[in-house]
Design a protein around this motif. Structure first.
Motif, short mmCIF file in Angstrom:
data_model
loop_
_atom_site.label_atom_id
_atom_site.label_comp_id
_atom_site.label_asym_id
_atom_site.label_seq_id
_atom_site.Cartn_x
_atom_site.Cartn_y
_atom_site.Cartn_z
N THR A 298 0.86 -1.18 0.00
CA THR A 298 0.00 0.00 0.00
C THR A 298 0.90 1.23 0.00
OG1 THR A 298 -0.16 0.12 2.43
CG2 THR A 298 -1.85 -1.17 1.26
N PHE A 299 0.47 2.24 -0.73
CA PHE A 299 1.29 3.44 -0.93
C PHE A 299 0.35 4.59 -1.27
CE2 PHE A 299 5.00 5.15 -3.80
CZ PHE A 299 5.04 6.31 -3.05
N ALA A 300 0.25 5.55 -0.37
CA ALA A 300 -0.72 6.64 -0.52
C ALA A 300 -0.10 7.86 -1.19
CB ALA A 300 -1.26 7.06 0.84
N ASP A 301 -0.89 8.50 -2.05
CA ASP A 301 -0.60 9.86 -2.47
C ASP A 301 -1.28 10.77 -1.44
OD1 ASP A 301 -0.98 12.48 -3.64
OD2 ASP A 301 -0.49 11.61 -5.60
N ALA A 302 -0.50 11.55 -0.70
CA ALA A 302 -1.04 12.38 0.38
C ALA A 302 -1.13 13.85 0.00
CB ALA A 302 -0.18 12.22 1.63
N SER A 303 -1.07 14.15 -1.30
CA SER A 303 -1.04 15.56 -1.72
C SER A 303 -2.35 16.28 -1.44
CB SER A 303 -0.68 15.66 -3.20
OG SER A 303 -1.60 14.93 -4.00
N LEU A 304 -3.49 15.59 -1.51
CA LEU A 304 -4.76 16.25 -1.23
C LEU A 304 -4.87 16.62 0.24
CD1 LEU A 304 -7.50 17.31 -2.09
CD2 LEU A 304 -8.41 14.98 -1.90
N LEU A 305 -4.47 15.71 1.13
CA LEU A 305 -4.46 16.03 2.56
C LEU A 305 -3.59 17.25 2.83
CD1 LEU A 305 -5.13 15.19 5.53
CD2 LEU A 305 -2.99 13.86 5.48
N LYS A 306 -2.43 17.30 2.21
CA LYS A 306 -1.52 18.43 2.39
C LYS A 306 -2.16 19.72 1.89
CE LYS A 306 2.62 20.43 2.88
NZ LYS A 306 3.31 20.61 4.17
#
Length: 335
Positions: A298-306
């Motif tokens: 599993t590997f998240a793109d966290a750009s929206l949270l940021k």
């Protein structure tokens, strides 16, 4: 604010409630106290929360619509955070009915309660498991989630879909957040970190699935809670723009889904090595094949949270595992 949190005797709900209370909010908790794992942990979490002035608890199952309505009437919430669920990927192979009952019927009751209460923001927990068989990484919120590999994932995806329909029909501002392998003190005994620490401390072997060739985007509990608390004020409405950011805001509803993770996957073997270092003991390892329903990574793109909150989880696995081991050897040893 007045905030109703479901699942406050659970791992994540306990930590979130404690943080919200510390921030000055009034929290009403709702929990079924199921015996899926050691009930002493659940009672102790509620005991700790009960020592504060900002917490009241209602003990009942999500499937009990009248009990949930009573809790909502008691709270008169501005915000509902729905965390309660039947958790566990592997247990869904053994007792699938529990997942349909809690995660679908229970979530429907929460949606109805939110509609009747007219809440300003409804927040629901989902999971990285909804990404299922996706091979494209990192996982983005706008990726297709049509290939669930377990019933657990399917029921959590169903919760997302049901909440979208309610957001559209009844204009309920709704945020779904997807968790990625959350760990830390007061964690669940069925999770890998807890099982590994317990086995190593007792000089028992650990089962290492996928021959150790797996990776997870581990998220320490304090980072997760920070993300959720910041999202409370990020009520879906206007789209977020920015370089490299793709918003998941629905075109037909005040609804959004957000990954909460650091975007830093760690291999299973380095994770075990970190545990060994913190314990000062080497694990006896049973190398096992992949289990049914497991994914390799599993590997998240966290750009929206940021973009939404200005925050990205950053507590290292070394720091987080050390904190868990300290808790296991002190607080948990006293239960």
């Amino acid at each position: 604010m007045r905030i109703l949190v479901t699942g406050t005797a659970g791992f994540i709900g306990f930590h979130l409630a404690r943080r919200l209370i510390a921030d000055g909010h009034m929290v009403v908790g709702f929990d079924g106290m199921t015996t899926y794992y050691d009930i002493r942990l659940k009672h102790k979490r509620h005991e700790i929360l009960g020592k504060t002035n900002g917490f009241r608890a209602h003990i009942a199952m999500l499937e009990d619509k009248d009990a949930l309505a009573k809790a909502v009437a008691d709270c008169q919430p501005d915000v509902i955070v729905h965390l309660a669920a039947q958790a566990g990927v592997r247990y869904s192979l053994e007792n699938p009915e529990a997942y349909v009952s809690a995660n679908m019927v229970g979530t429907f009751n929460v949606l109805e309660a939110a509609r009747e209460a007219g809440v300003k923001h409804l927040m629901l927990a989902s999971t990285s498991s909804v990404y299922g068989g996706n091979e494209k990484m990192p996982f983005m919120e706008t990726d297709l989630t049509d290939a669930p590999m377990t019933l657990y994932a399917a029921t959590k995806k169903a919760g997302e879909s049901m909440s979208h329909s309610y957001a559209h029909l009844w204009k309920i501002p709704t945020t779904c957040f997807r968790f990625f392998t959350v760990y830390g003190p007061w964690g669940r005994p069925d999770m890998a970190l807890f099982k590994f620490v317990k086995a190593i401390e007792e000089d028992q072997p650990i089962d290492v699935y996928g021959e150790g060739k797996m990776g997870r985007d581990f998220t320490y509990i304090d980072d997760l809670v920070e993300g959720i608390t910041r999202l409370v004020d990020c009520v879906p409405g206007q789209p977020v723009t920015g370089e490299g950011v793709t918003d998941s805001l629905s075109p037909v509803a005040p609804w959004r889904v957000v990954n909460i993770a650091g975007g830093q996957p760690v291999g299973l073997m380095p994770f075990i090595e970190t545990i060994e270092k913190c314990l000062g003991k080497e694990a006896k390892k049973n190398m096992m094949p992949m289990q049914m329903g497991d994914v390799r990574e599993t590997f998240a793109d966290a750009s929206l949270l940021k973009a939404l909150t200005g925050f990205t989880p950053e507590i290292s696995v070394e720091e987080g595992v050390s904190a868990f081991v300290d808790w296991y050897r002190t607080d948990y040893a006293k239960l």
